[in-house]
Scaffold this motif. Structure first.
Motif, PDB file in Angstrom:
ATOM      1  N   GLU A 285       0.836  -1.208   0.000  1.00  0.00           N
ATOM      2  CA  GLU A 285       0.000   0.000   0.000  1.00  0.00           C
ATOM      3  C   GLU A 285       0.870   1.257   0.000  1.00  0.00           C
ATOM      4  OE1 GLU A 285      -3.219   0.520  -0.255  1.00  0.00           O
ATOM      5  OE2 GLU A 285      -3.650  -1.625  -0.411  1.00  0.00           O
ATOM      6  N   TYR A 286       1.887   1.260   0.858  1.00  0.00           N
ATOM      7  CA  TYR A 286       2.758   2.442   0.930  1.00  0.00           C
ATOM      8  C   TYR A 286       3.593   2.584  -0.333  1.00  0.00           C
ATOM      9  CZ  TYR A 286       1.414   3.115   5.748  1.00  0.00           C
ATOM     10  OH  TYR A 286       0.680   3.362   6.874  1.00  0.00           O
ATOM     11  N   VAL A 287       4.094   1.441  -0.849  1.00  0.00           N
ATOM     12  CA  VAL A 287       4.918   1.510  -2.067  1.00  0.00           C
ATOM     13  C   VAL A 287       4.079   2.040  -3.231  1.00  0.00           C
ATOM     14  CG1 VAL A 287       6.219   0.136  -3.751  1.00  0.00           C
ATOM     15  CG2 VAL A 287       6.473  -0.314  -1.312  1.00  0.00           C
ATOM     16  N   SER A 288       2.829   1.554  -3.340  1.00  0.00           N
ATOM     17  CA  SER A 288       2.000   1.993  -4.472  1.00  0.00           C
ATOM     18  C   SER A 288       1.675   3.480  -4.361  1.00  0.00           C
ATOM     19  CB  SER A 288       0.717   1.165  -4.563  1.00  0.00           C
ATOM     20  OG  SER A 288      -0.109   1.442  -3.468  1.00  0.00           O
ATOM     21  N   LYS A 289       1.435   3.947  -3.131  1.00  0.00           N
ATOM     22  CA  LYS A 289       1.153   5.380  -2.957  1.00  0.00           C
ATOM     23  C   LYS A 289       2.384   6.206  -3.347  1.00  0.00           C
ATOM     24  CE  LYS A 289      -2.957   5.485  -0.721  1.00  0.00           C
ATOM     25  NZ  LYS A 289      -3.537   4.417  -1.510  1.00  0.00           N
ATOM     26  N   THR A 290       3.572   5.721  -2.948  1.00  0.00           N
ATOM     27  CA  THR A 290       4.812   6.426  -3.289  1.00  0.00           C
ATOM     28  C   THR A 290       4.986   6.451  -4.802  1.00  0.00           C
ATOM     29  OG1 THR A 290       5.689   5.367  -1.324  1.00  0.00           O
ATOM     30  CG2 THR A 290       7.263   6.551  -2.662  1.00  0.00           C
ATOM     31  N   TYR A 291       4.730   5.311  -5.439  1.00  0.00           N
ATOM     32  CA  TYR A 291       4.849   5.191  -6.900  1.00  0.00           C
ATOM     33  C   TYR A 291       3.941   6.207  -7.599  1.00  0.00           C
ATOM     34  CZ  TYR A 291       3.775   3.103 -11.466  1.00  0.00           C
ATOM     35  OH  TYR A 291       3.541   2.906 -12.797  1.00  0.00           O
ATOM     36  N   LEU A 292       2.693   6.281  -7.118  1.00  0.00           N
ATOM     37  CA  LEU A 292       1.744   7.207  -7.759  1.00  0.00           C
ATOM     38  C   LEU A 292       2.159   8.665  -7.534  1.00  0.00           C
ATOM     39  CD1 LEU A 292      -1.610   5.392  -6.977  1.00  0.00           C
ATOM     40  CD2 LEU A 292      -0.442   5.552  -9.172  1.00  0.00           C
ATOM     41  N   GLU A 293       2.678   8.957  -6.341  1.00  0.00           N
ATOM     42  CA  GLU A 293       3.107  10.344  -6.076  1.00  0.00           C
ATOM     43  C   GLU A 293       4.299  10.735  -6.945  1.00  0.00           C
ATOM     44  OE1 GLU A 293       1.774  12.806  -4.333  1.00  0.00           O
ATOM     45  OE2 GLU A 293       0.179  11.613  -3.441  1.00  0.00           O
ATOM     46  N   THR A 294       5.215   9.776  -7.185  1.00  0.00           N
ATOM     47  CA  THR A 294       6.427  10.121  -7.945  1.00  0.00           C
ATOM     48  C   THR A 294       6.097  10.471  -9.398  1.00  0.00           C
ATOM     49  OG1 THR A 294       6.812   7.817  -8.461  1.00  0.00           O
ATOM     50  CG2 THR A 294       8.030   8.707  -6.602  1.00  0.00           C
ATOM     51  N   LYS A 295       4.955  10.028  -9.876  1.00  0.00           N
ATOM     52  CA  LYS A 295       4.568  10.370 -11.254  1.00  0.00           C
ATOM     53  C   LYS A 295       4.255  11.855 -11.408  1.00  0.00           C
ATOM     54  CE  LYS A 295       2.543   6.020 -12.648  1.00  0.00           C
ATOM     55  NZ  LYS A 295       1.481   5.456 -13.464  1.00  0.00           N
ATOM     56  N   LYS A 296       3.941  12.486 -10.281  1.00  0.00           N
ATOM     57  CA  LYS A 296       3.627  13.914 -10.254  1.00  0.00           C
ATOM     58  C   LYS A 296       2.534  14.293 -11.257  1.00  0.00           C
ATOM     59  CE  LYS A 296       7.579  15.950  -8.012  1.00  0.00           C
ATOM     60  NZ  LYS A 296       7.091  15.414  -6.776  1.00  0.00           N
ATOM     61  N   ARG A 297       1.534  13.486 -11.326  1.00  0.00           N
ATOM     62  CA  ARG A 297       0.398  13.822 -12.197  1.00  0.00           C
ATOM     63  C   ARG A 297      -0.438  14.901 -11.522  1.00  0.00           C
ATOM     64  NH1 ARG A 297      -1.516   7.933 -14.389  1.00  0.00           N
ATOM     65  NH2 ARG A 297       0.241   7.663 -15.785  1.00  0.00           N
ATOM     66  N   PRO A 298      -1.134  15.712 -12.307  1.00  0.00           N
ATOM     67  CA  PRO A 298      -1.976  16.738 -11.664  1.00  0.00           C
ATOM     68  C   PRO A 298      -3.113  16.087 -10.879  1.00  0.00           C
ATOM     69  CG  PRO A 298      -2.347  16.688 -14.030  1.00  0.00           C
ATOM     70  CD  PRO A 298      -1.213  15.758 -13.766  1.00  0.00           C
ATOM     71  N   VAL A 299      -3.609  16.818  -9.878  1.00  0.00           N
ATOM     72  CA  VAL A 299      -4.691  16.290  -9.040  1.00  0.00           C
ATOM     73  C   VAL A 299      -5.987  16.164  -9.859  1.00  0.00           C
ATOM     74  CG1 VAL A 299      -6.042  16.738  -6.945  1.00  0.00           C
ATOM     75  CG2 VAL A 299      -3.624  17.315  -7.000  1.00  0.00           C
ATOM     76  N   TYR A 300      -6.121  17.065 -10.840  1.00  0.00           N
ATOM     77  CA  TYR A 300      -7.326  17.045 -11.688  1.00  0.00           C
ATOM     78  C   TYR A 300      -6.976  17.658 -13.047  1.00  0.00           C
ATOM     79  CZ  TYR A 300      -7.363  21.977 -10.526  1.00  0.00           C
ATOM     80  OH  TYR A 300      -6.992  23.283 -10.386  1.00  0.00           O
ATOM     81  N   ILE A 301      -7.818  17.420 -14.035  1.00  0.00           N
ATOM     82  CA  ILE A 301      -7.624  18.069 -15.340  1.00  0.00           C
ATOM     83  C   ILE A 301      -8.917  18.810 -15.696  1.00  0.00           C
ATOM     84  CG2 ILE A 301      -7.353  17.631 -17.826  1.00  0.00           C
ATOM     85  CD1 ILE A 301      -5.291  15.512 -17.039  1.00  0.00           C
ATOM     86  N   THR A 302      -8.737  20.055 -16.095  1.00  0.00           N
ATOM     87  CA  THR A 302      -9.901  20.889 -16.409  1.00  0.00           C
ATOM     88  C   THR A 302     -10.211  20.798 -17.899  1.00  0.00           C
ATOM     89  OG1 THR A 302      -9.113  22.402 -14.712  1.00  0.00           O
ATOM     90  CG2 THR A 302     -10.796  23.244 -16.198  1.00  0.00           C
ATOM     91  N   LYS A 303     -11.476  20.611 -18.210  1.00  0.00           N
ATOM     92  CA  LYS A 303     -11.890  20.624 -19.614  1.00  0.00           C
ATOM     93  C   LYS A 303     -12.124  22.067 -20.044  1.00  0.00           C
ATOM     94  CE  LYS A 303     -15.423  18.548 -22.539  1.00  0.00           C
ATOM     95  NZ  LYS A 303     -16.683  17.808 -22.497  1.00  0.00           N
ATOM     96  N   ASN A 304     -12.900  22.790 -19.268  1.00  0.00           N
ATOM     97  CA  ASN A 304     -13.113  24.218 -19.530  1.00  0.00           C
ATOM     98  C   ASN A 304     -13.598  24.916 -18.266  1.00  0.00           C
ATOM     99  OD1 ASN A 304     -15.657  22.758 -19.938  1.00  0.00           O
ATOM    100  ND2 ASN A 304     -16.472  24.777 -20.328  1.00  0.00           N
ATOM    101  N   LYS A 305     -13.564  26.245 -18.336  1.00  0.00           N
ATOM    102  CA  LYS A 305     -13.998  27.027 -17.170  1.00  0.00           C
ATOM    103  C   LYS A 305     -14.951  28.126 -17.632  1.00  0.00           C
ATOM    104  CE  LYS A 305      -9.821  28.262 -15.719  1.00  0.00           C
ATOM    105  NZ  LYS A 305      -8.639  27.700 -16.282  1.00  0.00           N
ATOM    106  N   LEU A 306     -15.841  28.522 -16.741  1.00  0.00           N
ATOM    107  CA  LEU A 306     -16.741  29.636 -17.043  1.00  0.00           C
ATOM    108  C   LEU A 306     -16.530  30.720 -16.002  1.00  0.00           C
ATOM    109  CD1 LEU A 306     -20.071  27.609 -17.566  1.00  0.00           C
ATOM    110  CD2 LEU A 306     -18.482  28.348 -19.338  1.00  0.00           C
TER     111      LEU A 306
END
Ligand code: UDP
Ligand code: MG
Length: 314
Positions: A285-306
């Motif tokens: 569990e800890y290794v997988s969380k570390t792995y996902l964090e190291t990818k540094k992906r954004p928390v979310y992706i925006t399609k558009n804003k108003l």
């Protein structure tokens, strides 16, 4: 601007117009902007948000995610764009009465030493017995093993002063457990009681399985003690088996007792095998969380804003 209200919405087509109306009536005398986040809704939530935006451009902004990223990501997005003196979070399903926003703001205005006000739900309606038990266990366990304090029943319905909002946004970890983050940043939090209302329409996104996943995620996110517990269990079972070995040796070699080996052997193998798998699982569990964090992906992706200007970007 005095107040930003962040409203995460996932499949809330039947609720957001009513909520918008209630918020408009409640915040009438205040300089405020509502930030709605459409978190990958599969229904007509975004269309409704567009209508609300067209009707009330002065008070409404919308962030439309490219898919469902979860409530924590939606709250983070909203907080990242908040610019007001006070920033609040409220659910999009009308379960939290906007009148409490005024109560929270009043408290923050009157108390210089308080930085954050959180609403605590003491009397959650129609909550199943099993949910109550599981929640009780979760809060007891996490408070036992984590240095961050978790107040039972404290909801995400809360209001922050500007410096707290900034502190929360400065934690840009990918796997966000907001309840923990709100407490981890420190500052002085005051808790007020409130009564949760019934959902106006639609159904909750958090069934027992989701709540269990959420709780598990929180424990892994806010404590490394499960790793230590695994080490201790390993240590205790090693000592136990060593003592058992000595006893067996004495029984067979000195006392001449014929020790039946098969059942105890099977029990020991199964017990230790289970323990090892649990320990590997916890480690994983800890290794997988570390792995996902190291990818540094954004928390979310925006399609558009108003309603946002270019300089509003994070
Ligand atoms: N929500 C969200 N993304 C999700 C799940 C929920 O933005 O993936 C929003 C949802 O629209 C609501 C709030 O988070 O405004 C709380 O969700 P819900 O009412 O399902 O949870 P409950 O009140 O049952 O804990
Ligand atoms: Mg709800």
């Amino acid at each position: 601007m005095k107040l930003n209200v962040i409203i995460p919405c996932h499949n809330e087509e039947g609720n957001i117009k009513i909520l918008h109306q209630k918020l408009t009536e409640t915040l009438n005398d205040i300089d405020y902007v509502l930030i709605f986040i459409n978190d990958g809704s599969k229904d007509k939530t975004y269309d409704k948000l567009k209508e609300i935006y067209e009707e009330d451009k002065n008070h409404v902004k919308v962030i439309n995610f490219s898919r469902n990223f979860g409530k924590d990501a939606a709250m983070y997005a909203g907080l990242s764009y908040a610019k007001a003196k006070y920033t609040a979070i409220i659910d999009g399903d009308c379960q939290q009465n906007p009148k409490y926003l005024l109560e929270m703001m009043k408290y923050l205005e009157e108390n210089d030493d308080v930085d954050q006000v959180a609403m605590v739900n003491k009397t959650r309606n129609k909550e199943k017995f099993i949910n109550k038990i599981l929640k009780g266990c979760f809060y007891s366990f996490i408070n036992l093993i984590s240095d961050t304090k978790f107040v039972k029943g404290a909801s995400d319905f809360r209001m922050f002063k500007e410096h707290v909002t900034k502190a929360i946004v400065s934690l840009n970890e990918n796997n966000r457990f907001s309840k923990g983050i709100f407490s981890w940043v420190g500052f002085n939090t005051h808790y007020l009681e409130y009564k949760v209302e019934n959902r106006n329409s639609g159904k909750s996104n958090f069934n027992v399985t989701n709540q269990f996943k959420y709780a598990f995620n929180g424990i892994i996110n806010f404590s490394v003690k499960p790793l230590r517990i695994a080490t201790y269990i390993g240590l205790i079972s090693s000592i136990g088996s060593f003592i058992y070995l000595i006893i067996t040796l004495i029984q067979t070699l000195i006392m001449g007792i014929d020790v039946p080996g098969y059942p105890s052997l099977i029990c020991a193998i199964l017990f230790l095998g289970g323990m090892q798998l649990i320990a590997i699982g916890i480690l994983g569990e800890y290794v997988s969380k570390t792995y996902l964090e190291t990818k540094k992906r954004p928390v979310y992706i925006t399609k558009n804003k108003l309603g946002f200007n270019d300089d509003d970007i994070l």
